[in-house]
Design a protein around this motif. Sequence first.
Motif, PDB file in Angstrom:
ATOM      1  N   THR A   8      50.596  50.193  41.948  1.00  0.00           N
ATOM      2  CA  THR A   8      51.300  49.714  40.757  1.00  0.00           C
ATOM      3  C   THR A   8      51.362  48.188  40.681  1.00  0.00           C
ATOM      4  OG1 THR A   8      53.321  49.984  42.032  1.00  0.00           O
ATOM      5  CG2 THR A   8      52.813  51.722  40.441  1.00  0.00           C
ATOM      6  N   ALA A   9      50.774  47.483  41.694  1.00  0.00           N
ATOM      7  CA  ALA A   9      50.868  46.023  41.690  1.00  0.00           C
ATOM      8  C   ALA A   9      50.199  45.465  40.428  1.00  0.00           C
ATOM      9  CB  ALA A   9      50.188  45.456  42.935  1.00  0.00           C
ATOM     10  N   GLY A  10      50.833  44.504  39.814  1.00  0.00           N
ATOM     11  CA  GLY A  10      50.207  43.849  38.663  1.00  0.00           C
ATOM     12  C   GLY A  10      50.920  44.098  37.355  1.00  0.00           C
ATOM     13  N   PHE A  11      50.293  43.634  36.277  1.00  0.00           N
ATOM     14  CA  PHE A  11      50.930  43.666  34.958  1.00  0.00           C
ATOM     15  C   PHE A  11      51.425  45.061  34.563  1.00  0.00           C
ATOM     16  CE2 PHE A  11      48.642  39.844  32.754  1.00  0.00           C
ATOM     17  CZ  PHE A  11      49.332  38.988  33.592  1.00  0.00           C
ATOM     18  N   CYS A  12      52.628  45.103  34.059  1.00  0.00           N
ATOM     19  CA  CYS A  12      53.133  46.346  33.454  1.00  0.00           C
ATOM     20  C   CYS A  12      52.709  46.342  31.981  1.00  0.00           C
ATOM     21  CB  CYS A  12      54.649  46.378  33.561  1.00  0.00           C
ATOM     22  SG  CYS A  12      55.396  45.031  32.643  1.00  0.00           S
ATOM     23  N   THR A 257      52.508  44.123  47.644  1.00  0.00           N
ATOM     24  CA  THR A 257      52.923  44.608  46.328  1.00  0.00           C
ATOM     25  C   THR A 257      53.084  43.388  45.432  1.00  0.00           C
ATOM     26  OG1 THR A 257      54.463  46.053  45.148  1.00  0.00           O
ATOM     27  CG2 THR A 257      55.425  44.622  46.816  1.00  0.00           C
ATOM     28  N   ALA A 258      53.186  43.620  44.129  1.00  0.00           N
ATOM     29  CA  ALA A 258      53.303  42.486  43.205  1.00  0.00           C
ATOM     30  C   ALA A 258      54.184  42.867  42.032  1.00  0.00           C
ATOM     31  CB  ALA A 258      51.919  42.073  42.719  1.00  0.00           C
ATOM     32  N   GLY A 259      54.857  41.870  41.497  1.00  0.00           N
ATOM     33  CA  GLY A 259      55.748  42.089  40.357  1.00  0.00           C
ATOM     34  C   GLY A 259      54.974  42.424  39.091  1.00  0.00           C
ATOM     35  N   ALA A 260      55.707  42.854  38.088  1.00  0.00           N
ATOM     36  CA  ALA A 260      55.089  43.295  36.834  1.00  0.00           C
ATOM     37  C   ALA A 260      54.469  42.147  36.045  1.00  0.00           C
ATOM     38  CB  ALA A 260      56.137  44.001  35.985  1.00  0.00           C
ATOM     39  N   SER A 261      54.792  40.898  36.430  1.00  0.00           N
ATOM     40  CA  SER A 261      54.227  39.764  35.698  1.00  0.00           C
ATOM     41  C   SER A 261      53.195  39.010  36.536  1.00  0.00           C
ATOM     42  CB  SER A 261      55.355  38.819  35.272  1.00  0.00           C
ATOM     43  OG  SER A 261      56.169  38.502  36.387  1.00  0.00           O
ATOM     44  N   THR A 262      52.700  39.648  37.591  1.00  0.00           N
ATOM     45  CA  THR A 262      51.727  38.978  38.461  1.00  0.00           C
ATOM     46  C   THR A 262      50.305  39.379  38.066  1.00  0.00           C
ATOM     47  OG1 THR A 262      53.345  39.209  40.232  1.00  0.00           O
ATOM     48  CG2 THR A 262      51.129  38.540  40.877  1.00  0.00           C
ATOM     49  N   PRO A 263      49.461  38.397  37.690  1.00  0.00           N
ATOM     50  CA  PRO A 263      48.085  38.756  37.319  1.00  0.00           C
ATOM     51  C   PRO A 263      47.300  39.280  38.526  1.00  0.00           C
ATOM     52  CG  PRO A 263      48.559  36.415  36.873  1.00  0.00           C
ATOM     53  CD  PRO A 263      49.733  36.958  37.618  1.00  0.00           C
ATOM     54  N   ASP A 264      46.371  40.200  38.284  1.00  0.00           N
ATOM     55  CA  ASP A 264      45.583  40.791  39.370  1.00  0.00           C
ATOM     56  C   ASP A 264      44.843  39.736  40.185  1.00  0.00           C
ATOM     57  OD1 ASP A 264      46.411  43.278  38.743  1.00  0.00           O
ATOM     58  OD2 ASP A 264      44.563  43.919  37.728  1.00  0.00           O
TER      59      ASP A 264
END
Length: 280
Positions: A8-12, A257-264
């Motif tokens: 789920t890492a990356g942009f929501c 893991t990465a937040g929902a606003s972190t680009p791939d």
Amino acid sequence: MEIILAKTAGFCFGVKRATSMAFQEAESGNPDTYTLGSIIHNPQVVEKLASAGVAVKKDVEEIGHGTVIIRSHGVTLQEMERAKDKGLRVVDATCPFVKKAQDLAALLKDQGYFVVIVGDEEHPEVKSIISYGGKDIVVVNSCDKLRTLPKKKKIGVVAQTTQSFDNLKAIVNECLGKAGELRIFNTICGATAIRQDQSRDIAEKVDCMIVVGGYSSANTKRLAEICKEIQPNTHHIEVADELDRAWFKGVKRVGVTAGASTPDWVTDEVVERIKSYEVK
Ligand code: SF4
């Protein structure tokens, strides 16, 4: 060293939508296009957008004419009205889930409920929800503030989309003793909960956990807190350059893991950098 990257890492959905709306506006070539505050809580994306010609303005008053893009976590009702009154073209990239929380706060206000918002009152999303909830309102992020609240006839609860479900449950429990009637809207975003569950699962399996995302991103900070509770060797970073080899000493498995606003591309750089530590 095995690296487990959260699926789920990356942009929501909401961030993907807002950034693509902003880049579409940039491509249109209109020189007078601005975002009201950063489009998302990620400095790397904000910089890219600025190079494409879309600057950040802090206040509607700083924009004389042109187009204003509303960021994914929304703006206050008053800011929206001021932008329209000034004749600005408004591109509303507010995430539909945030919009839903705003609308439900307005509904509760209209139906005479005292509104309890579960969240961080300094966060722009919460400020936007407050503006829809009227004057009978309180923002709480723990049960403490509620304990001194006098009893109310009707209490209605909405949550900041990035809140943890456990915190919402605890606050709702406290509200039960405060009101004759209690109405609860679980406005926590599904994307946030899934991301948190998956990060929790990974943190349990690894010796080191890396959380990638903007320092001002509420959902990234929350992910880091959750992971740190499980795995003390957890580190919140914005970019690969912040990694410290010492964190990986004796580590067999590392989670990313990465937040929902972190680009791939930012997360990919982090993964590649960790991989490079093995070779040297
Ligand atoms: S985390 Fe959820 S509420 Fe927030 S922008 Fe993404 S999809 Fe929307």
